[in-house]
Design a protein around this motif. Structure first.
Motif, PDB file in Angstrom:
ATOM      1  N   TYR A  44      -2.155   4.459  -8.620  1.00 44.00           N
ATOM      2  CA  TYR A  44      -3.011   5.264  -7.742  1.00 44.00           C
ATOM      3  C   TYR A  44      -2.422   5.230  -6.339  1.00 44.00           C
ATOM      4  N   MET A  45      -2.455   6.393  -5.664  1.00 41.49           N
ATOM      5  CA  MET A  45      -1.844   6.500  -4.340  1.00 41.49           C
ATOM      6  C   MET A  45      -2.884   6.794  -3.259  1.00 41.49           C
ATOM      7  N   TYR A  55      -8.536   3.015   7.479  1.00 37.04           N
ATOM      8  CA  TYR A  55      -7.561   1.922   7.460  1.00 37.04           C
ATOM      9  C   TYR A  55      -7.806   0.961   6.299  1.00 37.04           C
ATOM     10  N   HIS A  56      -9.072   0.676   6.008  1.00 39.44           N
ATOM     11  CA  HIS A  56      -9.392  -0.371   5.036  1.00 39.44           C
ATOM     12  C   HIS A  56      -9.481   0.144   3.599  1.00 39.44           C
ATOM     13  N   GLN A  57      -9.054   1.389   3.330  1.00 39.27           N
ATOM     14  CA  GLN A  57      -9.196   1.898   1.965  1.00 39.27           C
ATOM     15  C   GLN A  57      -8.390   1.086   0.949  1.00 39.27           C
ATOM     16  N   ASN A  58      -7.202   0.635   1.324  1.00 37.63           N
ATOM     17  CA  ASN A  58      -6.426  -0.206   0.402  1.00 37.63           C
ATOM     18  C   ASN A  58      -7.220  -1.441  -0.011  1.00 37.63           C
ATOM     19  N   VAL A  59      -7.859  -2.067   0.970  1.00 36.74           N
ATOM     20  CA  VAL A  59      -8.659  -3.265   0.700  1.00 36.74           C
ATOM     21  C   VAL A  59      -9.847  -2.918  -0.192  1.00 36.74           C
ATOM     22  N   GLN A  60     -10.508  -1.799   0.104  1.00 39.51           N
ATOM     23  CA  GLN A  60     -11.665  -1.377  -0.691  1.00 39.51           C
ATOM     24  C   GLN A  60     -11.286  -1.167  -2.154  1.00 39.51           C
ATOM     25  N   ILE A  61     -10.167  -0.495  -2.377  1.00 36.18           N
ATOM     26  CA  ILE A  61      -9.751  -0.189  -3.747  1.00 36.18           C
ATOM     27  C   ILE A  61      -9.421  -1.460  -4.516  1.00 36.18           C
ATOM     28  N   ILE A  62      -8.649  -2.340  -3.894  1.00 37.35           N
ATOM     29  CA  ILE A  62      -8.276  -3.591  -4.558  1.00 37.35           C
ATOM     30  C   ILE A  62      -9.524  -4.423  -4.868  1.00 37.35           C
ATOM     31  N   SER A  63     -10.419  -4.520  -3.903  1.00 28.78           N
ATOM     32  CA  SER A  63     -11.649  -5.303  -4.107  1.00 28.78           C
ATOM     33  C   SER A  63     -12.495  -4.715  -5.226  1.00 28.78           C
ATOM     34  N   LYS A  64     -12.598  -3.397  -5.248  1.00 28.53           N
ATOM     35  CA  LYS A  64     -13.419  -2.727  -6.262  1.00 28.53           C
ATOM     36  C   LYS A  64     -12.834  -2.933  -7.659  1.00 28.53           C
ATOM     37  N   LEU A  65     -11.523  -2.859  -7.770  1.00 27.72           N
ATOM     38  CA  LEU A  65     -10.871  -3.094  -9.060  1.00 27.72           C
ATOM     39  C   LEU A  65     -11.126  -4.517  -9.548  1.00 27.72           C
ATOM     40  N   ILE A  77      -2.857  -1.836 -13.161  1.00 32.30           N
ATOM     41  CA  ILE A  77      -2.919  -0.626 -12.345  1.00 32.30           C
ATOM     42  C   ILE A  77      -2.205  -0.922 -11.029  1.00 32.30           C
ATOM     43  N   PHE A  78      -1.292  -0.049 -10.657  1.00 33.98           N
ATOM     44  CA  PHE A  78      -0.510  -0.255  -9.439  1.00 33.98           C
ATOM     45  C   PHE A  78      -1.087   0.599  -8.312  1.00 33.98           C
ATOM     46  N   ILE A  79      -1.250   0.007  -7.152  1.00 32.94           N
ATOM     47  CA  ILE A  79      -1.740   0.714  -5.974  1.00 32.94           C
ATOM     48  C   ILE A  79      -0.557   0.906  -5.033  1.00 32.94           C
ATOM     49  N   THR A  80      -0.236   2.170  -4.755  1.00 30.66           N
ATOM     50  CA  THR A  80       0.967   2.493  -3.987  1.00 30.66           C
ATOM     51  C   THR A  80       0.610   3.478  -2.880  1.00 30.66           C
ATOM     52  N   PRO A  81       0.271   2.986  -1.685  1.00 31.22           N
ATOM     53  CA  PRO A  81      -0.161   3.882  -0.607  1.00 31.22           C
ATOM     54  C   PRO A  81       0.972   4.761  -0.085  1.00 31.22           C
ATOM     55  N   ARG A  82       0.594   5.948   0.379  1.00 36.80           N
ATOM     56  CA  ARG A  82       1.532   6.771   1.144  1.00 36.80           C
ATOM     57  C   ARG A  82       1.201   6.566   2.617  1.00 36.80           C
ATOM     58  N   ALA A  83       2.125   5.944   3.334  1.00 37.79           N
ATOM     59  CA  ALA A  83       1.940   5.676   4.760  1.00 37.79           C
ATOM     60  C   ALA A  83       2.397   6.883   5.569  1.00 37.79           C
ATOM     61  N   PRO A  84       1.951   7.011   6.805  1.00 35.46           N
ATOM     62  CA  PRO A  84       2.458   8.092   7.655  1.00 35.46           C
ATOM     63  C   PRO A  84       3.918   7.839   8.033  1.00 35.46           C
ATOM     64  N   SER A  85       4.614   8.896   8.366  1.00 34.89           N
ATOM     65  CA  SER A  85       5.971   8.778   8.891  1.00 34.89           C
ATOM     66  C   SER A  85       5.901   8.458  10.380  1.00 34.89           C
ATOM     67  N   ALA A 116      -0.885  -7.287  -5.459  1.00 32.11           N
ATOM     68  CA  ALA A 116      -1.486  -5.999  -5.823  1.00 32.11           C
ATOM     69  C   ALA A 116      -0.627  -4.807  -5.416  1.00 32.11           C
ATOM     70  N   ILE A 117      -0.087  -4.835  -4.199  1.00 28.78           N
ATOM     71  CA  ILE A 117       0.683  -3.696  -3.679  1.00 28.78           C
ATOM     72  C   ILE A 117       2.126  -4.132  -3.474  1.00 28.78           C
TER      73      ILE A 117
END
Length: 526
Positions: A44-45, A55-65, A77-85, A116-117
């Motif tokens: 999931y990206m 900002y805290h969405q990565n934390v929310q997703i990991i905690s929820k899983l 399940i792999f969590i792979t964020p797309r960061a800004p350039s 996790a990430i």
């Protein structure tokens, strides 16, 4: 020589291309759960590029899983964020996202010994320096997190996202030079390294055929690295459901997997999950897990040279017409609904995309073709909308962008490169072009589109369609309900597209509603 690595097969993304569902940022952590448990995705990206993602969405997703499922993040399940350039958007936001990765990993390591990430996506990548600088930022953030908070983790690896045609043609060199420079800068090359290839933005800039060919050229080149380097490479391919953006749908799955052999991971975007038939997305995920990765196609040096010249010809023909349509496209795109919470298009906290540097492409083309391509490019950036709304705008006036420049480019290719080159294009380099055009012809209505085109532009597009009908025996029969919506909305669309006047709010809502209904019929906003 590297061994093939095992990577996730399907990455669920937050692309706003669903015509039937708006998803707020607050709903996205639940969407990540749904991606794994309902659709069967193994990645999931969370998307921070051009999006108002907390900002805290990565934390929310990991905690929820961890709290609500038996899935182990980083394993099941792999969590792979797309960061800004940092170059194209905002360095502060990039660093904040990286810190959220560290925080999410810290939380996950309290529950298990699995990180996790392990990767993050870097958008709009053009140079080795961008890649290494972003990776250095991740190293620095990891060290800061360890120093200040006692967070110890393996530094997540960057996944460069290559999105424009010139960069795609140099994807192999970019990946190879990155890995060599990585070893110099960080002491050792990574054992695993993925590259993300984007179909949509290259199509927006150079057209459907040039985009497809450049993606296949990139897949071929990166796949060659497996026999040349010790790093285990992998390719993510970003595609939407409409042909212009990749034609990744259950109905077109056979064509898609044959066309893009060598890809290891595909994106499952919002339209396929929420606007297509019930069960289609799940079935496609199962199919991808069975098929990916398939043995990549191999092109000879002569074939690569021919492909590059075809890209130059098709890109030039497409570009000339898009210049004429840019104002109308921008006006109509503004009337399409926002299906995710996005940042404003410009400004210090927003983002914009510039026209790609085509010098590298011109140098690869035959001199006459390169000269023609160069003259077709705009003197200034057009500031077109993002690819989803760009595609949706053109479909909404009865002119699917798959047709733009394609017919006349085929004629020119036959003249400049010969009949055999055209035959190879249609049978070897891009065999599913016919099915793409057949799909798009169901939404083509030149009578409606003509109201938005100048006389010269209409003449070019009419010739495109005439040639394509002759070659592919296309049946241009718009779906009746779609055609009714096109005809019904013409006065308002013309007002928005050509006059540039402000619309009454109720009329604007009516236009938006009708455009959304068109999107539901084609099963994608754009």
């Amino acid at each position: 020589m590297s061994r093939k690595a095992t990577y996730p097969k399907v990455i669920c993304t937050q692309h706003p291309d669903s015509a039937s569902k708006y998803i707020a940022t607050q709903e996205e952590p639940e969407e990540a759960i749904e991606a794994a448990l309902v659709f069967g995705c193994d990645e999931y990206m969370p998307d921070y590029e051009g999006k108002a993602t907390p900002y805290h969405q990565n934390v929310q997703i990991i905690s929820k899983l961890i709290e609500e499922t038996d899935l182990v993040p980083g394993k099941d399940i792999f969590i792979t964020p797309r960061a800004p350039s940092a170059v194209q958007e905002n360095r502060f936001r990039q660093l904040m996202v990286m810190m959220s990765i560290a925080e999410a990993n810290h939380g996950a390591l309290e529950y298990s010994d699995i990180q996790a990430i392990n990767e993050f996506v870097h958008p709009m990548t053009g140079t080795v320096k961008e890649i290494l600088d972003a990776q250095q930022h991740m190293v620095d953030v990891s060290e800061l997190a360890k120093k200040e908070f006692g967070i110890s983790m393996e530094v997540p690896r960057i996944i460069p996202l290559i999105e424009d045609t010139p960069a795609l043609l140099h994807a192999k060199e970019l990946a190879e030079n990155t890995l060599l420079a990585w070893k110099e800068r960080f002491g050792t090359a990574p054992e695993k390294f993925r590259v993300f290839l984007g179909k949509s933005d290259s199509a927006l800039s150079f057209g459907h055929v040039a985009s497809t060919l450049s993606c296949k050229y990139a897949i071929n080149g990166i796949s060659e690295l497996d026999s040349e380097l010790d790093t285990k490479t992998g390719i993510i391919f970003g595609a939407g459901t409409l042909p212009f953006r990749g034609h990744l749908s259950l109905k077109n799955a056979e064509n898609f997997f044959r066309e893009y052999r060598g890809v290891g991971t595909i994106t499952l975007q919002s339209a396929l999950r929420y606007s297509h038939g019930k069960g289609d997305a799940e079935a496609l995920v199962r199919l991808a897990k069975e098929k990916l990765p398939e043995t990549p196609e191999v092109f000879s040096s002569e074939e690569k040279e021919e492909i590059v010249n075809l890209i130059g010809i098709f890109g030039a023909r497409y570009s000339r017409i898009i210049h004429e349509l840019s104002f109308t496209i921008n006006q109509l795109a503004g009337l399409l609904p926002q299906q995710r919470d996005r940042l404003m298009h410009m400004g210090s906290s927003g983002y914009s995309r510039s026209a790609p540097d085509i010098s590298g492409l011109i140098n690869l083309c035959r001199s006459d073709i390169g000269k023609e391509l160069n003259s077709s490019m705009p003197a200034e950036d057009l500031h077109l909308p993002r690819a989803i709304k760009f595609t949706g705008a053109l479909y909404s006036i009865g002119l699917p962008p798959e047709f733009i420049g394609t017919g006349t480019a085929l004629e020119e290719a036959r003249t400049k490169l010969g009949e055999d080159a055209c035959e190879r294009l249609l049978t070897r380099y891009f065999p599913s072009l016919a099915s793409d055009l057949n799909f798009a012809s169901g939404y083509l209505d030149l009578n409606v589109a003509s109201r938005f085109l100048s006389g010269a532009c209409l003449k070019e597009v009419s010739r495109d369609i005439e040639v394509l009908q002759d070659i592919f025996s296309l049946k241009v029969q718009p779906e009746p309900s779609y055609r009714i919506l096109l005809e019904m909305m013409q006065p308002d669309l013309l007002q928005a597209g050509n006059a540039g006047d402000c619309m009454d709010e109720e009329v604007s809502q009516l236009v938006c509603s009708t455009l959304t209904k068109m999107g539901k019929i084609r099963k994608s906003l754009g």
